[in-house]
Design a protein around this motif. Structure first.
Motif, short mmCIF file in Angstrom:
data_model
loop_
_atom_site.label_atom_id
_atom_site.label_comp_id
_atom_site.label_asym_id
_atom_site.label_seq_id
_atom_site.Cartn_x
_atom_site.Cartn_y
_atom_site.Cartn_z
N VAL A 19 0.84 -1.21 0.00
CA VAL A 19 0.00 0.00 0.00
C VAL A 19 0.87 1.25 0.00
CG1 VAL A 19 -1.77 1.31 1.22
CG2 VAL A 19 -1.87 -1.20 1.19
N LEU A 20 0.69 2.08 -1.00
CA LEU A 20 1.44 3.34 -1.10
C LEU A 20 0.77 4.37 -0.19
CD1 LEU A 20 3.70 4.95 -2.53
CD2 LEU A 20 2.01 5.56 -4.28
N ALA A 21 1.52 4.83 0.81
CA ALA A 21 0.96 5.75 1.79
C ALA A 21 2.04 6.75 2.22
CB ALA A 21 0.44 4.99 3.01
N PRO A 22 1.61 7.91 2.68
CA PRO A 22 2.59 8.89 3.15
C PRO A 22 3.11 8.50 4.54
CG PRO A 22 0.36 9.74 3.42
CD PRO A 22 0.24 8.42 2.70
N ILE A 46 6.11 2.21 -3.97
CA ILE A 46 5.94 3.00 -5.19
C ILE A 46 5.84 2.07 -6.39
CG2 ILE A 46 7.05 4.67 -6.73
CD1 ILE A 46 8.29 5.99 -4.27
N VAL A 47 6.56 0.95 -6.31
CA VAL A 47 6.54 -0.05 -7.38
C VAL A 47 5.48 -1.12 -7.11
CG1 VAL A 47 7.86 -1.89 -8.51
CG2 VAL A 47 8.95 0.31 -8.00
N GLN A 69 -1.28 11.11 -6.39
CA GLN A 69 -2.45 10.89 -5.55
C GLN A 69 -2.11 11.12 -4.07
OE1 GLN A 69 -5.74 9.71 -6.33
NE2 GLN A 69 -6.20 9.99 -4.16
N ILE A 70 -1.00 10.56 -3.63
CA ILE A 70 -0.61 10.67 -2.23
C ILE A 70 -0.23 12.10 -1.87
CG2 ILE A 70 1.18 10.02 -0.58
CD1 ILE A 70 -0.98 7.92 -1.01
N GLY A 123 -5.99 6.04 4.08
CA GLY A 123 -5.00 5.01 4.36
C GLY A 123 -4.00 4.71 3.27
N GLY A 124 -4.11 5.26 2.10
CA GLY A 124 -3.17 5.00 1.03
C GLY A 124 -3.86 4.46 -0.21
#
Length: 246
Positions: free
Chosen positions: A58-61, A70-71, A121-122, A155-156
């Motif tokens: 999950v891509l999240a900050p 990221i991949v 998006q993030i 949440g991502g």
């Protein structure tokens, strides 16, 4: 959501061919297999710990915490239905694009555009959410009914939708009809940009629903349009003949 193959690229034996003569279904099939493998790994990881699955896919900050997502987030999906819908879109939008490029270029395009869409998006989601929260009550009443507000999935994000929309954008900008019209009608660059942005907004709104990463959809489509206008996926004799016509 999607990926593409190209016309006459690397064949299954690993050799290169002229664009337009190879197996354009190869890269799409490879992506579909990768989607399924990643989805299975997600389910196993989630059984052990949901935090483990999120940390892997999950891509999240902040982006620096789990940079590999990221991949990996580009190939991961939140549900079986999510995977199926992106897979179908990949086949529809990816197959024509795959016919015009090589296997390597197709996979790189899918990965890079999907990663860009996820990052945007993030980065932009908190800003748009804050702007929405700061709207006067009278304006909030007018936009609160829209299914994509607030515009931030909590949440991502994960999924191939950004890359699939990039394929769609590439297909729109690089097909023979659009290039043919461009050769007959001189359109100011600012007007072309305005038209494509408007089209991106329309396509994005058409996919609006709660929890959907619309900023990633919008970004992916615009990046795909820019790439299509620049013909970044053209390879071999097709690219040379196109340059000669210019």
């Amino acid at each position: 959501m999607a990926d593409r193959s190209r016309t006459g690229i690397g064949t299954r034996s690993g050799t290169s061919a002229e664009p337009g003569t190879g197996d354009s279904s190869g890269p799409i099939f490879e992506l579909m297999v990768l989607f399924v493998i990643v989805f299975v790994v997600q389910q196993v990881a989630a059984l052990l710990s949901f935090g483990l699955m999120a940390g892997l896919f999950v891509l999240a900050p902040p982006l620096s915490t789990n940079p590999w997502t990221i991949v990996t987030s580009v190939y991961a999906h939140g549900s079986l239905g999510h995977l199926v819908s992106n897979g179908l879109a990949l086949v529809v939008f990816g197959w024509p694009v795959a016919r015009a490029t090589t296997r390597l270029r197709f996979h790189l395009f899918f990965l890079v555009t999907g990663a860009i869409a996820g990052i945007v998006q993030i980065v932009l989601s908190p800003m748009l959410a804050a702007a929405f929260a700061a709207l006067p009550d009278v304006l909030t009443m007018w936009v609160a009914w829209l299914p994509f507000f607030p515009p931030v999935p909590a949440g991502g994000v994960l999924g191939a939708s950004g890359a699939v929309f990039a394929l769609l954008g590439y297909l729109v900008a690089s097909n023979r009809l659009s290039t043919g019209l461009a050769s007959f009608v001189t359109v100011p660059q600012w007007l072309s940009i305005l038209v494509f942005v408007g089209l991106a907004i329309a396509v994005t709104f058409a996919t609006a629903s709660p929890g959907v990463a619309l900023i990633a959809h919008f970004t992916g489509f615009l990046v795909g349009v820019g790439a299509g206008r620049a013909r970044v996926l053209q390879a071999g004799s097709s690219a040379r003949s196109d340059a000669a016509r210019r």
